[in-house]
Design a protein around this motif. Structure first.
Motif, mmCIF file in Angstrom:
data_model
loop_
_atom_site.group_PDB
_atom_site.id
_atom_site.type_symbol
_atom_site.label_atom_id
_atom_site.label_comp_id
_atom_site.label_asym_id
_atom_site.label_seq_id
_atom_site.Cartn_x
_atom_site.Cartn_y
_atom_site.Cartn_z
ATOM 1 N N ALA A 52 -32.660 -36.907 13.397
ATOM 2 C CA ALA A 52 -31.386 -37.265 12.760
ATOM 3 C C ALA A 52 -30.526 -36.027 12.533
ATOM 4 C CB ALA A 52 -31.642 -37.986 11.442
ATOM 5 N N GLN A 53 -31.144 -34.899 12.171
ATOM 6 C CA GLN A 53 -30.393 -33.659 11.979
ATOM 7 C C GLN A 53 -29.748 -33.200 13.289
ATOM 8 O OE1 GLN A 53 -33.321 -30.971 10.249
ATOM 9 N NE2 GLN A 53 -32.071 -30.856 8.415
ATOM 10 N N LYS A 54 -30.500 -33.268 14.379
ATOM 11 C CA LYS A 54 -29.966 -32.850 15.673
ATOM 12 C C LYS A 54 -28.787 -33.719 16.082
ATOM 13 C CE LYS A 54 -34.215 -30.861 17.540
ATOM 14 N NZ LYS A 54 -35.250 -30.985 18.560
ATOM 15 N N LYS A 55 -28.925 -35.019 15.925
ATOM 16 C CA LYS A 55 -27.827 -35.929 16.284
ATOM 17 C C LYS A 55 -26.604 -35.679 15.410
ATOM 18 C CE LYS A 55 -30.698 -39.565 18.211
ATOM 19 N NZ LYS A 55 -31.186 -40.941 18.067
ATOM 20 N N SER A 56 -26.826 -35.384 14.155
ATOM 21 C CA SER A 56 -25.721 -35.093 13.249
ATOM 22 C C SER A 56 -24.986 -33.820 13.673
ATOM 23 C CB SER A 56 -26.255 -34.948 11.825
ATOM 24 O OG SER A 56 -25.246 -34.516 10.957
ATOM 25 N N ARG A 57 -25.738 -32.776 14.014
ATOM 26 C CA ARG A 57 -25.099 -31.535 14.474
ATOM 27 C C ARG A 57 -24.345 -31.757 15.779
ATOM 28 N NH1 ARG A 57 -30.018 -28.938 12.391
ATOM 29 N NH2 ARG A 57 -30.918 -29.097 14.469
ATOM 30 N N ASP A 58 -24.895 -32.579 16.683
ATOM 31 C CA ASP A 58 -24.194 -32.883 17.935
ATOM 32 C C ASP A 58 -22.877 -33.608 17.671
ATOM 33 O OD1 ASP A 58 -26.083 -31.654 19.491
ATOM 34 O OD2 ASP A 58 -27.074 -33.508 20.125
ATOM 35 N N GLY A 59 -22.893 -34.538 16.739
ATOM 36 C CA GLY A 59 -21.656 -35.236 16.373
ATOM 37 C C GLY A 59 -20.619 -34.273 15.818
ATOM 38 N N ARG A 60 -21.076 -33.331 15.017
ATOM 39 C CA ARG A 60 -20.175 -32.315 14.461
ATOM 40 C C ARG A 60 -19.611 -31.436 15.578
ATOM 41 N NH1 ARG A 60 -19.780 -28.865 9.801
ATOM 42 N NH2 ARG A 60 -17.973 -27.589 10.266
ATOM 43 N N ARG A 61 -20.447 -31.046 16.531
ATOM 44 C CA ARG A 61 -19.974 -30.224 17.657
ATOM 45 C C ARG A 61 -18.881 -30.951 18.434
ATOM 46 N NH1 ARG A 61 -25.727 -29.210 17.987
ATOM 47 N NH2 ARG A 61 -26.047 -27.075 17.284
ATOM 48 N N GLN A 62 -19.105 -32.233 18.696
ATOM 49 C CA GLN A 62 -18.120 -33.000 19.458
ATOM 50 C C GLN A 62 -16.804 -33.109 18.700
ATOM 51 O OE1 GLN A 62 -20.048 -36.689 20.499
ATOM 52 N NE2 GLN A 62 -21.502 -35.686 21.858
ATOM 53 N N SER A 63 -16.860 -33.376 17.403
ATOM 54 C CA SER A 63 -15.616 -33.483 16.641
ATOM 55 C C SER A 63 -14.929 -32.124 16.516
ATOM 56 C CB SER A 63 -15.862 -34.112 15.267
ATOM 57 O OG SER A 63 -16.636 -33.274 14.460
ATOM 58 N N ASP A 64 -15.697 -31.041 16.420
ATOM 59 C CA ASP A 64 -15.100 -29.705 16.377
ATOM 60 C C ASP A 64 -14.358 -29.396 17.677
ATOM 61 O OD1 ASP A 64 -16.026 -29.191 13.827
ATOM 62 O OD2 ASP A 64 -17.688 -27.901 14.466
ATOM 63 N N LEU A 65 -14.979 -29.698 18.818
ATOM 64 C CA LEU A 65 -14.317 -29.414 20.094
ATOM 65 C C LEU A 65 -13.081 -30.286 20.282
ATOM 66 C CD1 LEU A 65 -17.103 -28.685 22.740
ATOM 67 C CD2 LEU A 65 -15.839 -27.131 21.281
ATOM 68 N N LYS A 66 -13.121 -31.514 19.785
ATOM 69 C CA LYS A 66 -11.925 -32.369 19.861
ATOM 70 C C LYS A 66 -10.808 -31.807 18.985
ATOM 71 C CE LYS A 66 -14.342 -36.572 21.147
ATOM 72 N NZ LYS A 66 -14.800 -37.901 20.717
ATOM 73 N N ALA A 67 -11.167 -31.232 17.830
ATOM 74 C CA ALA A 67 -10.159 -30.608 16.966
ATOM 75 C C ALA A 67 -9.544 -29.395 17.666
ATOM 76 C CB ALA A 67 -10.787 -30.194 15.638
ATOM 77 N N ILE A 68 -10.384 -28.611 18.362
ATOM 78 C CA ILE A 68 -9.871 -27.463 19.121
ATOM 79 C C ILE A 68 -8.930 -27.945 20.227
ATOM 80 C CG2 ILE A 68 -10.513 -25.610 20.717
ATOM 81 C CD1 ILE A 68 -13.095 -25.288 19.036
ATOM 82 N N GLN A 69 -9.333 -29.011 20.914
ATOM 83 C CA GLN A 69 -8.486 -29.553 21.976
ATOM 84 C C GLN A 69 -7.145 -30.020 21.403
ATOM 85 O OE1 GLN A 69 -9.783 -33.230 23.883
ATOM 86 N NE2 GLN A 69 -8.938 -32.530 25.831
ATOM 87 N N ASN A 70 -7.169 -30.714 20.280
ATOM 88 C CA ASN A 70 -5.919 -31.162 19.653
ATOM 89 C C ASN A 70 -5.039 -29.975 19.275
ATOM 90 O OD1 ASN A 70 -6.499 -33.871 19.871
ATOM 91 N ND2 ASN A 70 -7.451 -33.995 17.845
#
Length: 166
Positions: A52-70
């Motif tokens: 669950a921790q790994k999946k949570s960190r992956d979700g955070r990584r994806q949202s961070d990269l989307k914020a960078i893209q925006n």
């Protein structure tokens, strides 16, 4: 009429009481079985928690990269069709486009504009005034991610990537 306890019932009661007194504890075998069951439950819980921790960190990584893209796309719209010339655009983007600062990886703490491997996480990027890409390896899945484009891969494994839209 007073109630009396029948001799058979009294005898059974005394026998049960004596048996309980004599057998009041648990045997070593019973204790070992209980400890083994608790050990199995703890190991299952730990494995589930780690996943669950790994999946949570992956979700955070994806949202961070989307914020960078925006942020890069907003910069592009505000600056006559030009992206920041460097991936280390934290000073340029942070004021207006990333008010809480340039994101860091949740496990390693490394900024996403720093390419390389740290803490088992690989970060890749390339930036110019005409295009950019950011990618990060995912730890919660063996396969997956969206990095299928040749401009968004860092090698074998599961990566998530964002790149210029224009």
């Amino acid at each position: 009429m007073a109630r009396t306890i029948t001799p058979l019932l009294a005898s059974a009661f005394l026998n049960a009481r004596q048996w309980l007194k004599k057998n009041a504890g648990f045997t070593l075998f019973e204790l070992l079985i209980v400890i083994a069951i608790i050990g199995v439950l703890v190991s299952l819980g730990t494995a589930s928690y780690t996943s669950a921790q790994k999946k949570s960190r992956d979700g955070r990584r994806q949202s961070d990269l989307k914020a960078i893209q925006n942020a890069f796309e907003q910069y592009y719209a505000d600056n006559s069709g030009s992206y920041p010339a460097t991936c280390n655009a934290a000073g340029i983007l942070s004021v207006t486009y990333l008010p809480s600062g340039f994101p860091r990886d949740p496990k390693s703490g490394v900024y996403y504009y720093t390419a390389g491997t740290s803490g088992g996480i690989t970060i890749g990027n390339s930036c110019s005034a005409s295009s950019y890409y950011f990618s990060v390896s995912l730890e919660g899945t063996a396969t997956g991610g969206n990095a299928t484009d040749s401009t968004c891969t860092n090698g074998a494994g599961s990566y998530f990537c964002v790149k210029s839209l224009h």
